[in-house]
Design a protein around this motif. Structure first.
Motif, PDB file in Angstrom:
ATOM      1  N   ALA A  45       0.563  -1.052  -0.299  1.00 15.67           N
ATOM      2  CA  ALA A  45      -0.094  -0.059   0.086  1.00 15.67           C
ATOM      3  C   ALA A  45       1.190   1.262   0.059  1.00 15.67           C
ATOM      4  O   ALA A  45       0.719   2.677  -0.579  1.00 15.67           O
ATOM      5  CB  ALA A  45      -0.908  -0.431   1.347  1.00 15.67           C
ATOM      6  N   HIS A  46       2.066   0.876   0.872  1.00 13.26           N
ATOM      7  CA  HIS A  46       2.597   2.737   1.028  1.00 13.26           C
ATOM      8  C   HIS A  46       3.407   3.037  -0.659  1.00 13.26           C
ATOM      9  O   HIS A  46       3.519   4.130  -0.792  1.00 13.26           O
ATOM     10  CB  HIS A  46       3.802   2.330   1.897  1.00 13.26           C
ATOM     11  CG  HIS A  46       4.891   3.100   2.077  1.00 13.26           C
ATOM     12  ND1 HIS A  46       4.780   4.157   2.395  1.00 13.26           N
ATOM     13  CD2 HIS A  46       6.570   2.736   1.543  1.00 13.26           C
ATOM     14  CE1 HIS A  46       5.747   4.563   2.612  1.00 13.26           C
ATOM     15  NE2 HIS A  46       6.767   4.266   1.800  1.00 13.26           N
ATOM     16  N   VAL A  47       3.733   1.276  -0.792  1.00 20.88           N
ATOM     17  CA  VAL A  47       4.527   2.563  -2.561  1.00 20.88           C
ATOM     18  C   VAL A  47       3.773   2.721  -3.156  1.00 20.88           C
ATOM     19  O   VAL A  47       3.951   3.743  -4.784  1.00 20.88           O
ATOM     20  CB  VAL A  47       4.997   0.965  -3.138  1.00 20.88           C
ATOM     21  CG1 VAL A  47       6.403   0.500  -2.196  1.00 20.88           C
ATOM     22  CG2 VAL A  47       4.282   0.008  -3.311  1.00 20.88           C
ATOM     23  N   ASN A  75       1.201   6.974   4.980  1.00 22.34           N
ATOM     24  CA  ASN A  75       3.149   7.796   5.135  1.00 22.34           C
ATOM     25  C   ASN A  75       3.928   7.045   5.768  1.00 22.34           C
ATOM     26  O   ASN A  75       2.975   6.863   6.931  1.00 22.34           O
ATOM     27  CB  ASN A  75       2.356   8.977   5.591  1.00 22.34           C
ATOM     28  CG  ASN A  75       2.973  10.789   5.473  1.00 22.34           C
ATOM     29  OD1 ASN A  75       3.904  10.362   5.451  1.00 22.34           O
ATOM     30  ND2 ASN A  75       2.627  11.523   6.026  1.00 22.34           N
ATOM     31  N   SER A  76       4.960   7.087   6.025  1.00 20.21           N
ATOM     32  CA  SER A  76       5.203   6.971   6.069  1.00 20.21           C
ATOM     33  C   SER A  76       6.291   6.937   6.941  1.00 20.21           C
ATOM     34  O   SER A  76       6.416   6.960   8.707  1.00 20.21           O
ATOM     35  CB  SER A  76       6.776   5.761   5.236  1.00 20.21           C
ATOM     36  OG  SER A  76       6.807   7.083   4.495  1.00 20.21           O
ATOM     37  N   TYR A  77       7.016   8.337   6.376  1.00 25.67           N
ATOM     38  CA  TYR A  77       7.454   9.106   7.745  1.00 25.67           C
ATOM     39  C   TYR A  77       7.794  10.839   6.991  1.00 25.67           C
ATOM     40  O   TYR A  77       8.145  11.276   7.549  1.00 25.67           O
ATOM     41  CB  TYR A  77       9.075   8.904   7.192  1.00 25.67           C
ATOM     42  CG  TYR A  77      10.165   8.720   6.831  1.00 25.67           C
ATOM     43  CD1 TYR A  77      10.482   9.583   5.258  1.00 25.67           C
ATOM     44  CD2 TYR A  77      10.230   7.153   6.451  1.00 25.67           C
ATOM     45  CE1 TYR A  77      10.745   9.433   4.932  1.00 25.67           C
ATOM     46  CE2 TYR A  77      11.542   6.710   5.008  1.00 25.67           C
ATOM     47  CZ  TYR A  77      11.325   8.170   4.247  1.00 25.67           C
ATOM     48  OH  TYR A  77      12.028   7.506   3.450  1.00 25.67           O
ATOM     49  N   ASN A 135      12.122   3.735  -7.969  1.00 27.27           N
ATOM     50  CA  ASN A 135      13.280   4.119  -7.190  1.00 27.27           C
ATOM     51  C   ASN A 135      13.379   3.470  -6.127  1.00 27.27           C
ATOM     52  O   ASN A 135      13.989   2.372  -4.936  1.00 27.27           O
ATOM     53  CB  ASN A 135      14.350   4.441  -7.647  1.00 27.27           C
ATOM     54  CG  ASN A 135      15.356   4.277  -9.160  1.00 27.27           C
ATOM     55  OD1 ASN A 135      16.321   4.360  -8.277  1.00 27.27           O
ATOM     56  ND2 ASN A 135      14.690   4.795  -9.474  1.00 27.27           N
ATOM     57  N   HIS A 136      12.166   4.203  -5.146  1.00 31.12           N
ATOM     58  CA  HIS A 136      11.077   4.202  -4.548  1.00 31.12           C
ATOM     59  C   HIS A 136      11.335   2.352  -4.438  1.00 31.12           C
ATOM     60  O   HIS A 136      10.926   1.865  -2.702  1.00 31.12           O
ATOM     61  CB  HIS A 136      10.123   5.191  -3.736  1.00 31.12           C
ATOM     62  CG  HIS A 136       9.678   5.410  -2.303  1.00 31.12           C
ATOM     63  ND1 HIS A 136       8.655   4.758  -2.655  1.00 31.12           N
ATOM     64  CD2 HIS A 136       9.971   4.805  -1.405  1.00 31.12           C
ATOM     65  CE1 HIS A 136       7.917   4.582  -1.509  1.00 31.12           C
ATOM     66  NE2 HIS A 136       8.931   4.495  -0.533  1.00 31.12           N
ATOM     67  N   GLU A 137      10.230   2.259  -4.709  1.00 28.19           N
ATOM     68  CA  GLU A 137       9.433   0.969  -4.772  1.00 28.19           C
ATOM     69  C   GLU A 137      10.025  -0.344  -5.032  1.00 28.19           C
ATOM     70  O   GLU A 137      10.031  -1.332  -4.853  1.00 28.19           O
ATOM     71  CB  GLU A 137       8.058   0.848  -6.055  1.00 28.19           C
ATOM     72  CG  GLU A 137       7.803  -0.827  -5.940  1.00 28.19           C
ATOM     73  CD  GLU A 137       6.101  -0.339  -6.885  1.00 28.19           C
ATOM     74  OE1 GLU A 137       6.033   0.611  -6.567  1.00 28.19           O
ATOM     75  OE2 GLU A 137       5.649  -1.201  -6.543  1.00 28.19           O
ATOM     76  N   GLN A 139      13.671  -0.114  -3.210  1.00 30.03           N
ATOM     77  CA  GLN A 139      13.950  -0.540  -2.076  1.00 30.03           C
ATOM     78  C   GLN A 139      12.679  -0.862  -1.089  1.00 30.03           C
ATOM     79  O   GLN A 139      13.286  -1.722  -0.373  1.00 30.03           O
ATOM     80  CB  GLN A 139      14.015   1.017  -1.608  1.00 30.03           C
ATOM     81  CG  GLN A 139      15.019   2.137  -2.388  1.00 30.03           C
ATOM     82  CD  GLN A 139      15.713   3.613  -1.057  1.00 30.03           C
ATOM     83  OE1 GLN A 139      14.747   3.914  -1.477  1.00 30.03           O
ATOM     84  NE2 GLN A 139      16.363   3.424  -1.082  1.00 30.03           N
ATOM     85  N   HIS A 140      11.351  -0.771  -1.742  1.00 29.66           N
ATOM     86  CA  HIS A 140      10.241  -1.555  -1.060  1.00 29.66           C
ATOM     87  C   HIS A 140      10.845  -3.043  -1.290  1.00 29.66           C
ATOM     88  O   HIS A 140      10.198  -3.788  -0.178  1.00 29.66           O
ATOM     89  CB  HIS A 140       9.681  -1.473  -0.705  1.00 29.66           C
ATOM     90  CG  HIS A 140       8.892   0.512   0.500  1.00 29.66           C
ATOM     91  ND1 HIS A 140       9.030   0.226   1.645  1.00 29.66           N
ATOM     92  CD2 HIS A 140       9.618   1.297  -0.178  1.00 29.66           C
ATOM     93  CE1 HIS A 140       8.308   0.590   1.612  1.00 29.66           C
ATOM     94  NE2 HIS A 140       9.901   1.836   1.369  1.00 29.66           N
ATOM     95  N   GLN A 141      11.135  -3.510  -2.131  1.00 31.94           N
ATOM     96  CA  GLN A 141      11.051  -4.815  -2.625  1.00 31.94           C
ATOM     97  C   GLN A 141      11.996  -5.872  -2.341  1.00 31.94           C
ATOM     98  O   GLN A 141      11.933  -6.643  -2.019  1.00 31.94           O
ATOM     99  CB  GLN A 141      11.249  -4.960  -4.307  1.00 31.94           C
ATOM    100  CG  GLN A 141      10.272  -4.786  -5.098  1.00 31.94           C
ATOM    101  CD  GLN A 141      10.364  -4.556  -6.436  1.00 31.94           C
ATOM    102  OE1 GLN A 141      11.502  -4.433  -7.279  1.00 31.94           O
ATOM    103  NE2 GLN A 141       9.653  -4.495  -7.807  1.00 31.94           N
TER     104      GLN A 141
HETATM  105 FE   LIG Z   1       8.755   4.462   1.988  1.00 26.95          FE
END
Ligand SMILES: [Fe+2]
Length: 414
Positions: A45-47, A75-77, A135-137, A139-141
């Motif tokens: 969900a976050h990505v 929302n993470s941070y 790129n964010h997604e 990192q979450h992978q």
């Molecule tokens: Fe994140």
């Protein structure tokens, strides 16, 4: 990146995220066995929230969020965006359900595809932040793989994430050599237009004294010698914070290692397995990496030394392509595994490069605000997507973190 390539890249990245989750049972998606190991459902969900918040809301006219309440939940941070649901409590959320989270992903994908299928001007205007989102997604992978592994590991049944699909052959690691680098005034970091995170800029000069690096990563077999020699019982080998942490948490070996009938076994993505002596040691903290290096009469490389040496890398180790795998033994004798297998703890604190400028607006919170109390890791791991890693990439974790695929390479001299 042109519109067609961006669209193809978007589809490929989103697909891999879901592929990583394919082996999970519905119940697995909700687990959070420690505050650092977020539930798979939350990552999914976050990505999507990231694209919704930083691309769709500001740039797609008429975009309607599927559910306004997700703005806080996922929302993470980002304080500049608004309030966030408490990170350690993400595993308390049974709703939205897994099915609803997949519907949220589909909702965001549909809107993203219509945006990226638009006029060249519109695509140009969002291309940079879409690339950041991808790129964010990625990192979450990696976090999905490491968090799933941790969350499943606490079950005493030690069930696999996926069944064994033919183990990688154990080839035997080449001998560990010391490779010499002359140093001098060199440059590290990124300039130019290619995508990178803000923490990789600006490119700048540093002075390196001559140094040597280990030709491959430290292996499990070598780390086992440190344990057998009483490495965890000798305060002279440890930093003060490290020694205290070892006592408080009762560490006697890397995370996931278990002693059975006089030999070491370890929890892997395929369940319990014998510790492979030739594979690189993984799941050690900075403190353990530092103590091991001291015990060997060596040290950890600085991130500047690592990046300088990586210019001459020959062959990559294991990276994430489609199916997550464990780290594998080195296959070449000459500066092996600089990319892949395990992240390499460096002796460098995570600090801004001289002249560092965070991104504008809330996205400035992406990296810069974490530049305290963390150490830099280099090179990527078996859980890092292949198209995500590069020589200048700076990962960072607190020195006591062990659930990432993190190990070490020795350095000497300097
Ligand atoms: Fe994140």
């Amino acid at each position: 990146m042109d519109a067609e390539r961006l669209l193809a890249h978007y589809a490929a990245v989103r697909r891999l995220t879901e592929r990583i989750c394919e082996p999970l049972a519905t119940e697995d998606y909700v687990l959070q066995a420690m505050p650092d190991a977020s539930p798979a459902k939350w990552h999914l969900a976050h990505v999507s929230w990231f694209f919704e918040t930083f691309v769709l809301r500001p740039s797609l006219p008429g975009y309607r969020p599927l559910d306004e309440r997700y703005a806080v939940l996922f929302n993470s941070y980002y304080n500049g965006v608004g309030p966030q649901f408490a990170r350690p409590a993400r595993g308390h959320l049974s709703r939205p359900t897994v099915e609803e989270v997949y519907a949220y992903r589909a909702h965001v994908d549909k809107a993203m595809l219509s945006l990226l299928d638009g006029t060249a001007e519109r695509v140009d205007a969002v291309a940079g932040v879409v690339e950041l989102g991808l790129n964010h997604e990625q990192q979450h992978q990696e976090l999905l793989v490491t968090d799933i592994k941790y969350n499943l590991s606490v079950n005493p049944l030690r069930l696999p994430y996926r069944p064994v699909s033919g183990e990688e052959p154990t080839t035997g690691a080449p001998s560990l050599e010391r490779l010499a680098f002359s140093g001098g005034t060199i440059e590290i970091g990124v300039d130019g237009e290619a995508f990178c995170f803000d923490n990789e800029r600006p490119r700048h000069r540093v002075l390196l004294h001559p140094y040597q690096l280990g030709s491959r990563l430290v292996s499990n077999g070598e780390y086992g010698e440190f344990i057998a020699d009483g490495g965890y019982d000798r305060p002279d080998l440890w930093l003060s914070d490290g020694w205290r942490t070892v006592q408080e948490r009762g560490w006697r070996a890397p995370l996931y290692w278990e002693r059975a009938d006089g030999s070491w076994t370890t929890y892997t993505l395929s369940g319990m397995a014998a510790v492979s002596p030739d594979a690189p040691v993984a799941h050690v903290s900075y403190y353990e990496a530092d103590a091991y290096a001291r015990w060997r009469g060596a040290r950890l490389p600085t991130e500047q030394e690592w990046e300088h040496a990586a210019a001459s890398e020959t062959a990559a180790g294991t990276l994430l392509v489609d199916t997550p795998r464990e780290p594998a033994p080195a296959t070449t004798g000459r500066l092996a595994q600089m990319t892949g297998d395990v992240w390499e703890w460096t002796a460098s604190a995570y600090l801004p490069y001289p002249g560092f400028r965070p991104l504008e607006g809330a996205l400035g919170e992406y990296n810069g605000k974490f530049m305290v109390n963390q150490m830099v890791l280099r090179g990527g791991s078996c859980a890092t997507p292949r198209s995500h890693i590069r020589r200048t990439y700076r990962n960072f974790f607190p020195p006591d973190a062990r659930w990432q695929f993190a190990g070490l390479r020795l350095a000497y001299g300097g």
